[in-house]
Design a protein around this motif. Structure first.
Motif, PDB file in Angstrom:
ATOM      1  N   TYR A  93       7.480  13.526  -3.669  1.00 21.91           N
ATOM      2  CA  TYR A  93       6.770  13.632  -4.948  1.00 21.91           C
ATOM      3  C   TYR A  93       6.520  12.207  -5.427  1.00 21.91           C
ATOM      4  O   TYR A  93       7.459  11.407  -5.495  1.00 21.91           O
ATOM      5  CB  TYR A  93       7.641  14.367  -5.986  1.00 21.91           C
ATOM      6  CG  TYR A  93       7.844  15.809  -5.633  1.00 21.91           C
ATOM      7  CD1 TYR A  93       8.780  16.182  -4.666  1.00 21.91           C
ATOM      8  CD2 TYR A  93       7.075  16.797  -6.229  1.00 21.91           C
ATOM      9  CE1 TYR A  93       8.940  17.507  -4.321  1.00 21.91           C
ATOM     10  CE2 TYR A  93       7.237  18.126  -5.886  1.00 21.91           C
ATOM     11  CZ  TYR A  93       8.161  18.479  -4.925  1.00 21.91           C
ATOM     12  OH  TYR A  93       8.309  19.795  -4.576  1.00 21.91           O
ATOM     13  N   LEU A  94       5.277  11.906  -5.747  1.00 23.04           N
ATOM     14  CA  LEU A  94       4.922  10.541  -6.137  1.00 23.04           C
ATOM     15  C   LEU A  94       4.522  10.505  -7.615  1.00 23.04           C
ATOM     16  O   LEU A  94       3.542  11.142  -8.009  1.00 23.04           O
ATOM     17  CB  LEU A  94       3.753  10.052  -5.267  1.00 23.04           C
ATOM     18  CG  LEU A  94       3.251   8.641  -5.558  1.00 23.04           C
ATOM     19  CD1 LEU A  94       4.291   7.587  -5.150  1.00 23.04           C
ATOM     20  CD2 LEU A  94       1.936   8.383  -4.807  1.00 23.04           C
ATOM     21  N   TYR A 113       0.843  -1.193   0.000  1.00 16.71           N
ATOM     22  CA  TYR A 113       0.000   0.000   0.000  1.00 16.71           C
ATOM     23  C   TYR A 113       0.883   1.250   0.000  1.00 16.71           C
ATOM     24  O   TYR A 113       1.763   1.404   0.863  1.00 16.71           O
ATOM     25  CB  TYR A 113      -0.933  -0.002   1.206  1.00 16.71           C
ATOM     26  CG  TYR A 113      -1.974  -1.110   1.123  1.00 16.71           C
ATOM     27  CD1 TYR A 113      -2.961  -1.057   0.141  1.00 16.71           C
ATOM     28  CD2 TYR A 113      -1.944  -2.188   1.988  1.00 16.71           C
ATOM     29  CE1 TYR A 113      -3.909  -2.060   0.032  1.00 16.71           C
ATOM     30  CE2 TYR A 113      -2.896  -3.198   1.883  1.00 16.71           C
ATOM     31  CZ  TYR A 113      -3.871  -3.130   0.907  1.00 16.71           C
ATOM     32  OH  TYR A 113      -4.796  -4.128   0.793  1.00 16.71           O
ATOM     33  N   THR A 114       0.605   2.112  -0.969  1.00 11.16           N
ATOM     34  CA  THR A 114       1.445   3.306  -1.145  1.00 11.16           C
ATOM     35  C   THR A 114       1.422   4.214   0.085  1.00 11.16           C
ATOM     36  O   THR A 114       2.440   4.808   0.436  1.00 11.16           O
ATOM     37  CB  THR A 114       0.971   4.061  -2.406  1.00 11.16           C
ATOM     38  OG1 THR A 114       1.114   3.174  -3.509  1.00 11.16           O
ATOM     39  CG2 THR A 114       1.763   5.321  -2.655  1.00 11.16           C
ATOM     40  N   TYR A 115       0.283   4.315   0.766  1.00 13.77           N
ATOM     41  CA  TYR A 115       0.252   5.241   1.913  1.00 13.77           C
ATOM     42  C   TYR A 115       1.224   4.784   3.002  1.00 13.77           C
ATOM     43  O   TYR A 115       1.818   5.615   3.696  1.00 13.77           O
ATOM     44  CB  TYR A 115      -1.178   5.407   2.471  1.00 13.77           C
ATOM     45  CG  TYR A 115      -1.637   4.340   3.432  1.00 13.77           C
ATOM     46  CD1 TYR A 115      -2.190   3.150   2.963  1.00 13.77           C
ATOM     47  CD2 TYR A 115      -1.512   4.505   4.808  1.00 13.77           C
ATOM     48  CE1 TYR A 115      -2.605   2.162   3.846  1.00 13.77           C
ATOM     49  CE2 TYR A 115      -1.921   3.520   5.696  1.00 13.77           C
ATOM     50  CZ  TYR A 115      -2.462   2.348   5.206  1.00 13.77           C
ATOM     51  OH  TYR A 115      -2.865   1.369   6.083  1.00 13.77           O
ATOM     52  N   ARG A 163      -1.894  13.919   1.398  1.00 10.86           N
ATOM     53  CA  ARG A 163      -1.321  14.745   2.475  1.00 10.86           C
ATOM     54  C   ARG A 163       0.211  14.625   2.491  1.00 10.86           C
ATOM     55  O   ARG A 163       0.925  15.588   2.750  1.00 10.86           O
ATOM     56  CB  ARG A 163      -1.891  14.280   3.828  1.00 10.86           C
ATOM     57  CG  ARG A 163      -1.518  15.178   5.007  1.00 10.86           C
ATOM     58  CD  ARG A 163      -2.109  14.667   6.306  1.00 10.86           C
ATOM     59  NE  ARG A 163      -1.527  13.428   6.770  1.00 10.86           N
ATOM     60  CZ  ARG A 163      -0.366  13.308   7.392  1.00 10.86           C
ATOM     61  NH1 ARG A 163       0.366  14.372   7.637  1.00 10.86           N
ATOM     62  NH2 ARG A 163       0.085  12.113   7.777  1.00 10.86           N
ATOM     63  N   LEU A 164       0.695  13.416   2.188  1.00 10.63           N
ATOM     64  CA  LEU A 164       2.130  13.150   2.345  1.00 10.63           C
ATOM     65  C   LEU A 164       2.968  13.484   1.110  1.00 10.63           C
ATOM     66  O   LEU A 164       4.174  13.669   1.226  1.00 10.63           O
ATOM     67  CB  LEU A 164       2.347  11.676   2.704  1.00 10.63           C
ATOM     68  CG  LEU A 164       1.861  11.259   4.095  1.00 10.63           C
ATOM     69  CD1 LEU A 164       1.797   9.738   4.220  1.00 10.63           C
ATOM     70  CD2 LEU A 164       2.768  11.837   5.170  1.00 10.63           C
ATOM     71  N   SER A 207       8.471   9.455   4.796  1.00  8.75           N
ATOM     72  CA  SER A 207       8.331  10.885   5.077  1.00  8.75           C
ATOM     73  C   SER A 207       9.201  11.289   6.268  1.00  8.75           C
ATOM     74  O   SER A 207       9.452  10.508   7.178  1.00  8.75           O
ATOM     75  CB  SER A 207       6.866  11.262   5.277  1.00  8.75           C
ATOM     76  OG  SER A 207       6.496  11.049   6.586  1.00  8.75           O
ATOM     77  N   ALA A 208       9.733  12.493   6.206  1.00 10.16           N
ATOM     78  CA  ALA A 208      10.593  13.036   7.264  1.00 10.16           C
ATOM     79  C   ALA A 208      10.472  14.557   7.190  1.00 10.16           C
ATOM     80  O   ALA A 208      10.147  15.102   6.130  1.00 10.16           O
ATOM     81  CB  ALA A 208      12.041  12.605   7.024  1.00 10.16           C
TER      82      ALA A 208
END
Ligand code: ATP
Length: 200
Positions: A99-100, A83-85, A121-122, A92-93
Motif C-alpha cells: 500500500y503506497l 523512483y518509486t517504481y 500494478r505493484l 514486492s514479494a
C-alpha cells in the motif's frame, strides 16, 4: 502481510506526515509501515536537499510513536534519483500486499511519475488530504478515474484529519527563528537545534 510505504523528502518530517501515516496504518490494518526518505526526489532534482542521514534520523524520531513503523534507507542506499517504481519492485514479494501512501499534491501528479503502470500494478495507492478544498477533492476524483481507466489497479482516498502544513513553511519559520512547536515533534525540534539545521 500488508505493508504500507510512505516516501518523501521529510525535511523535516512534521505532524502532517505523522498524522497521515498513523491514520493510514489503522485504516488499512497494516502489519508494517515503512517510512522511506528519498535520496533525490525526482521533483526536487537540482535543488539543495539536507543530507539523507539527518532526514532519516529525524524520521526515526518523528514516527517513533507509531507501532510497527520503521524507517527504511532503501532509497538512500540506492542513491541517485529515487523512483518509486524501483522501490516498489524491490519491496514486492509473493507474501506481501503493498500500500503506497501519498498526499493529494503528489497524487495529482502521479500520472507523470516514471512508470505509473508499474506503480499501480505493484501497490494499492492511498491518497491523503493535505488541505480542505472542494476543488482539490474534485481534481482528485478526476485523477483517480483517469489513472484507473489508463492503468487499472486500486486507488483509495484516506479520510485523514487534515493538517495544513508543509516542510517548506517550517524550514522558513525555523530559519527566521520562529516557534514551530505546533507542527514538529519535540525530539525532532531538539535534533534540529542540536545539529543547527535550517538556520540561515
Ligand atoms: P516540501 O514543502 O519540502 O515540499 P512537504 O511538506 O510537501 O515538503 P514531503 O516530504 O515532500 O513534505 O512529502 C512527503 C509526502 O507527504 C508526500 O506524499 C506529501 O504529499 C505528503 N504530505 C506532506 N505534507 C502533508 C500533510 N500536511 N498532510 C498529508 N500529507 C502530507
Amino acid at each position: 502481510m500488508r505493508v504500507g510505504i510512505f516516501g518523501g523528502t521529510f525535511s523535516p518530517p512534521h505532524k502532517g506526515h505523522v498524522n497521515a501515516a498513523s491514520c493510514f496504518k489503522k485504516e488499512f490494518d497494516l502489519d508494517a509501515l515503512l517510512i522511506v526518505p528519498a535520496s533525490v526526489p525526482p521533483n526536487k532534482e537540482g535543488t539543495e536537499i539536507l543530507p539523507g542521514k539527518h532526514r532519516a534520523e529525524m524520521c526515526k524520531l518523528a514516527f517513533a510513536g507509531i507501532p510497527g513503523c520503521e524507517v527504511s534507507e532503501i532509497e538512500l542506499k540506492r542513491g541517485g534519483t529515487s523512483y518509486t517504481y524501483l522501490t516498489l519492485t524491490e519491496l514486492s514479494a509473493p507474501d506481501r500486499e503493498l500500500y503506497l501512501l501519498m498526499g493529494s499534491d503528489m497524487f495529482l501528479t502521479l500520472g507523470s511519475w516514471r512508470r505509473p503502470d508499474e506503480i499501480l500494478r505493484l501497490a494499492t495507492i492511498v491518497a491523503a488530504g493535505r488541505v480542505n478544498d472542494r476543488e482539490i477533492g474534485e481534481q482528485m476524483e478526476r485523477t483517480r478515474k483517469r489513472l484507473l481507466s489508463e492503468y487499472g489497479g486500486d486507488i483509495r482516498f484516506l479520510d485523514n484529519p487534515v493538517v495544513e502544513v508543509s516542510s517548506t513553511f517550517l524550514r522558513e519559520k525555523i530559519g527566521a527563528g520562529e516557534d514551530v512547536s505546533l507542527w514538529l515533534d519535540d525530539d525532532v525540534r531538539n535534533y534540529i537545534e542540536k545539529e543547527n539545521l535550517y538556520h540561515v
